[in-house]
Design an enzyme around this catalytic site. Structure first.
Site, short mmCIF file in Angstrom:
data_model
loop_
_atom_site.label_atom_id
_atom_site.label_comp_id
_atom_site.label_asym_id
_atom_site.label_seq_id
_atom_site.Cartn_x
_atom_site.Cartn_y
_atom_site.Cartn_z
CD GLN A 129 -4.03 2.90 0.99
OE1 GLN A 129 -3.08 2.76 0.57
NE2 GLN A 129 -4.31 2.17 2.21
CD GLU B 84 -0.30 5.81 2.82
OE1 GLU B 84 -0.04 5.50 1.62
OE2 GLU B 84 0.19 5.71 3.74
CD1 TRP C 221 -1.71 0.60 7.73
CD2 TRP C 221 -3.76 0.50 8.09
NE1 TRP C 221 -2.34 0.89 6.53
CE2 TRP C 221 -3.65 1.02 6.64
CE3 TRP C 221 -5.35 0.58 8.44
CZ2 TRP C 221 -4.60 1.34 5.74
CZ3 TRP C 221 -6.16 0.89 7.33
CH2 TRP C 221 -5.82 1.22 6.17
#
Ligand SMILES: *[C@@H]1O[C@H](CO)[C@@H](O)[C@H](O)[C@H]1NC(C)=O
Ligand SMILES: *[C@@H]1O[C@H](CO)[C@@H](O)[C@H](O)[C@H]1NC(C)=O
Length: 726
Positions: free
Chosen positions: A523, A454, A324
């Site tokens: 993030q 993640e 992405w």
């Protein structure tokens, strides 16, 4: 000492008819020229040279070609190809002749790296470039110039680490071609059983171990070519082209012109702190280097990986896979300037539809599932199950890129003949088959995902994932109406009833169902609801999201994170706070060539284009407030005090190109006359509409439009013919 010293006045940064700023007497160093007398100690921070087809890092003995991978499934990686230009120049140096000076320069105006050696007797320069127009060519030139009065022979040694071998390809030597050495071979393992193994043909000018100026000879220049392609005819044709251009003295000029043209249509100059200015230039340079030439049909483009084409060999830089990172992080800044290059990215996704269909079937769903990690086929090549199965937001991220393209260009041909509509329908079908209906709360849910953050997996209703799914369904409905395609009713129903988690009490978006305020985050994730997703919310909620996640985001997380916070704070007019966050990225920029590392301690992927893409968006969409919307390009300029002038040249919108200048309280826009590379549709007549006063001002080609800094939008002039192609 600077080899090439471009004198530049701040006042002439913005040409093309803008009112000039104050003149200064200083002639500051040209921020486009990165120069040093000492190379970085970590070779990963040597400058990459690339052109969308070929990627190489200066002095490295390996190079890569777009779309040439070796290895199966998760093991598939960019095939390492031997690079004949892995040569360092040295000078036989007589101590009597005085000190030996080195300088190394990357001139980003023209995409040429040079190493220059000087003694009292000689100036020796080695120039290296990946040809910007003829993408199948890498070039080295050597120039020796006698200095002083000595008449002795002068010798430059060329120390090569090249050997015509690779672990990924068994090369065979062929007969010399027009004086060039020639090898060819095929990768050893296909991406999937039954797929073809790509071939590589490389022809190069043999490089001697030394070059000399004879006694009394004042100077001499040599050129060396590397041509590469997927078949013999093509490699030979490119080598021929290179030889002809070299014979006519046009090899370097065509390269330089192509870079000049690229910059002319996509330039970002800011007058402010040198570090910021250089960072912006470095990001634009490396990002543009990752994309195809403006002159080529982009139908072989292999996509952009986080480390670019120069990196991504075995076990390195995510193996050169496309994530992405391409669609969400790098694409928006390129699409704003060059619809042609935006389209190259989208066509890459179109070409991988069969693989995406396979992935959806493997998961037990309908439609298309773009892989978390993509190579040539579009089948999943991520080596780890949890990402491939759960990080499904990629599917919506791909659609957002198509949507932006449509809004920026109104080019329906990509969606019709170009088969882009099949991508949109396929992803909509996937979401419809992927959601779960719960009667208790009368909503659809997406269960068991990994969000962009993640650190978490197997969570339900990731707010980013569900929002991006909702938006791709809404876009599918909108496009279907436009193309008179019979959209299944569920597309709208699922879009309307998908759960978007929200904490009514604390007035913020939890990252997923069950997220507890204060949980650590890897993030940028939830803050991306505001930008780039543009989910409507009150300033209070936007602020709460930003504050809450800023305090719990890993300070050592990947480089693109802070730029999204910066954009958010700019939306809320907190410009100094935005600037502070944006500057956190400086730690990821490794001197002297402005190469980015994924993590601030220098570790992780290089040359981290994802971080650069985020950084550029903070400037291009943050400072300007540009938002690509259905019927307009909205703006709300706001720059920190330390930037006295921000000039963005070549913004493409509805077949036009325009330059923007923000200086103090003034904004100037010039619509360019006869601009090249504005897009595939004919230019629409545009106007500016200011938000506060409602004032409308037509944009007249060649004539500056000036107003005091405030929000507004650029849109079609009322009554102008619809810009859809007829
Ligand atoms: C050539 O370069 C290699 C590797 O950089 C170095 O070890 C070697 O000493 C050099 N050879 C000469 C002759 O300078
Ligand atoms: C997600 O939803 C499923 C089905 O309702 C449930 O069994 C599971 O416990 C939920 N997972 C989390 C982490 O809340």
């Amino acid at each position: 000492m600077r080899l090439i010293y471009h004198v530049m006045l701040v006042a002439v940064l913005c040409v093309r008819g803008f009112p000039l700023g104050t003149m200064t007497n200083e002639t500051p160093a040209d921020p486009y020229i990165f120069t040093t007398d000492l190379l970085p100690s970590d070779p990963r921070f040597m400058p990459p040279l690339a052109n969308g087809l070929v990627g190489w890092q200066v002095y490295s003995d390996i190079m890569h070609m777009g779309g040439v991978y070796n290895g199966e499934g998760g093991d598939c990686h960019r095939a390492n190809l031997p690079c004949p230009l892995a040569v360092r120049m040295e000078i036989e140096h007589d101590e009597m002749a005085g000190h030996l000076q080195h300088s190394y320069t990357l001139d980003t105006h023209i995409g040429i790296f040079s190493h220059t050696l000087r003694t009292a007797n000689v100036m020796a320069s080695q120039f290296l470039y990946a040809h910007r127009h003829h993408a199948n060519l890498l070039v080295m030139e050597v120039l020796l110039v006698r200095q002083g009065t000595s008449q002795e022979p002068i010798v430059a040694k060329l120390n090569s680490t090249f050997s015509p071998q690779s672990d990924d390809i068994v090369f065979h030597s062929e007969a010399c071609y027009r004086g060039g050495s020639y090898i060819q071979g095929q990768t050893t393992k296909p991406e999937f059983p039954g797929e073809a193994c790509p071939s590589v043909h490389i022809i190069w000018t043999p490089i001697p171990t030394s070059l000399s100026l004879l006694a009394h000879q004042a100077q001499s220049r040599w050129g060396f070519l590397v041509a590469m392609a997927g078949d013999k005819e093509s490699a030979q044709a490119h080598y021929d082209t290179g030889l002809e251009l070299m014979a006519d003295g046009n090899l370097r000029p065509t390269h330089i012109r192509a870079w000049e043209e690229m910059w002319a249509g996509s330039k970002l100059d800011l007058t402010g702190p040198e570090q910021l200015s250089q960072a912006v230039i470095g990001c634009m340079f490396y990002l543009l280097s990752a994309f195809p030439s403006l002159h080529e049909a982009a139908d072989h483009f292999g996509g952009v990986s986080p480390g670019g084409l120069s990196n991504g060999g075995p076990e390195q830089d995510y193996r050169g896979h496309v994530f992405w990172d391409q669609d969400t992080w790098m694409y928006p800044s390129i699409a704003l300037f060059y619809p042609h290059l935006a389209r190259a990215v989208l066509e890459y996704r179109v070409r991988t539809m069969d693989g995406a269909k396979h992935n959806a079937e493997q998961q037990g769903y309908k439609g298309l599932k773009f892989p978390w990690e993509s190579a040539v086929s579009g089948r999943e090549v991520c080596p780890e199950d949890v990402y491939r199965e759960q990080e499904i937001h990629i599917n919506g991220d791909v659609i957002l890129a198509f949507q932006q393209y449509l809004y920026l260009t109104r080019d329906l041909s990509l969606f019709m003949e170009g088969r882009g509509s099949e991508v949109i329908w396929g992803v909509a079908e996937y979401w419809v088959s992927r959601v779960t209906w719960r009667a208790e709360d009368q909503s659809y849910h997406i269960l068991g995902v990994m969000p962009p953050d993640e650190y978490y997996y197997n969570v339900n209703d990731s707010v980013y994932t569900n929002t991006v799914a909702k938006m791709s369904l809404q876009f599918a409905v909108e496009l279907a109406a436009l193309l008179r395609y019979p959209a299944p009713a569920e597309w709208q129903t699922v879009a309307d009833k998908i759960k978007i988690v929200f904490d009514q009490e604390l007035k913020y978006h939890p990252e997923y169902d069950g997220y507890k305020k204060g949980q650590f985050v890897k993030q940028a994730d939830t803050v991306m609801l505001g930008y780039p997703l543009g989910l409507p919310m009150t300033p209070e909620v936007r602020r709460n999201d930003l504050e809450l996640y800023e305090s719990v985001t890993n300070p050592a997380g990947p480089a693109m994170t802070w730029s999204m916070f910066a954009v958010g704070w700019l939306e809320l007019s907190e410009v100094e706070r935005a600037q502070g966050l944006l500057k956190k990225c400086f730690k990821n920029i490794q001197g002297p060539f402005q190469v980015w590392s994924e993590s601030s301690d220098g570790s992780g992927a290089v040359n981290f284009l994802t971080g650069m893409g985020g950084f550029l968006q903070a400037v291009l969409f943050g400072y300007t407030g540009f938002r690509v919307q259905k019927d307009c390009l909205a703006f709300a300029p706001l720059v920190p005090d330390e930037i006295s002038q921000l000039c963005i040249r070549g913004v493409s919108y509805l077949g036009n190109k325009m330059d923007w200048l923000v200086r103090g309280q003034e904004v100037h826009i010039i619509l360019l006359e006869g601009a090249k590379h504005a897009g595939p549709t004919k230019p629409c007549a545009l106007q500016v509409v200011l938000k506060n006063s409602g004032t409308k001002m037509p944009l007249i080609p060649g004539k500056p439009t000036t107003f005091s800094r405030q929000p507004g939008l650029v849109c079609k002039v009322d009554g102008a013919s619809l810009c859809w192609p007829l």
